[in-house]
Design a protein around this motif. Structure first.
Motif, short mmCIF file in Angstrom:
data_model
loop_
_atom_site.label_atom_id
_atom_site.label_comp_id
_atom_site.label_asym_id
_atom_site.label_seq_id
_atom_site.Cartn_x
_atom_site.Cartn_y
_atom_site.Cartn_z
N MET A 90 0.82 -1.19 0.00
CA MET A 90 0.00 0.00 0.00
C MET A 90 0.86 1.26 0.00
O MET A 90 0.52 2.22 -0.67
CB MET A 90 -0.92 0.01 1.23
N LEU A 137 2.25 1.88 -3.46
CA LEU A 137 1.20 2.40 -4.34
C LEU A 137 0.93 3.88 -4.04
O LEU A 137 0.76 4.69 -4.96
CB LEU A 137 -0.07 1.57 -4.19
N VAL A 147 3.67 5.96 -5.53
CA VAL A 147 3.56 6.04 -6.99
C VAL A 147 2.52 7.09 -7.38
O VAL A 147 2.76 7.93 -8.26
CB VAL A 147 3.20 4.66 -7.59
#
Length: 104
Positions: free
Chosen positions: A1, A4, A7
C-alpha cells in the motif's frame, strides 16, 4: 500500500509540474452542458459559426443558438472573431482557451 501511495503521489506531482490540470477548475464547473459541448468542439477548431453550432452540436434552431451565443459573448465565454453579418465566426475567449490547450 505504501508503494502504491508513493507512486500516485509522484504521478500527481508530475501532472502538476506539467500544468496538465487547469489553473481554475471552478470556471469549468460553472459551465452548463451546452458550453461544455461547445468547449470540446474548439479542441479541433479555432472558430465556429452559429450554423455549425446549431447543426453539429446543440441540435437547436439557428435563431435559438444565436441568442445563446450572444449571451455567451456577454458573459465572456466566447468572443466575436469575424463580425460579418452573414457568416459571423466565434472563438473561445482567452480564459477558456487554456483548458483545451489551444492558444491561437
Amino acid at each position: 500500500m505504501e508503494l502504491l501511495a508513493k507512486v500516485f503521489e509522484a504521478a500527481g506531482k508530475e501532472v502538476l509540474a506539467q500544468g496538465a490540470i487547469p489553473s481554475d477548475p471552478m470556471l469549468l464547473r460553472r459551465l452548463d452542458h451546452r458550453q461544455k459541448n461547445v468547449l470540446s468542439m474548439f479542441s479541433s477548431r479555432d472558430s465556429l459559426t452559429v450554423r455549425e453550432l446549431a447543426h453539429n452540436n446543440l441540435g437547436l434552431s439557428n435563431r435559438m443558438v444565436r441568442n445563446i451565443v450572444n449571451k455567451w459573448v456577454q458573459e465572456g465565454f466566447l468572443e466575436v472573431l469575424d463580425p460579418s453579418n452573414k457568416n459571423r465566426r466565434y472563438g473561445l475567449s482567452e480564459i477558456y482557451r487554456q483548458f483545451i490547450g489551444n492558444d491561437n
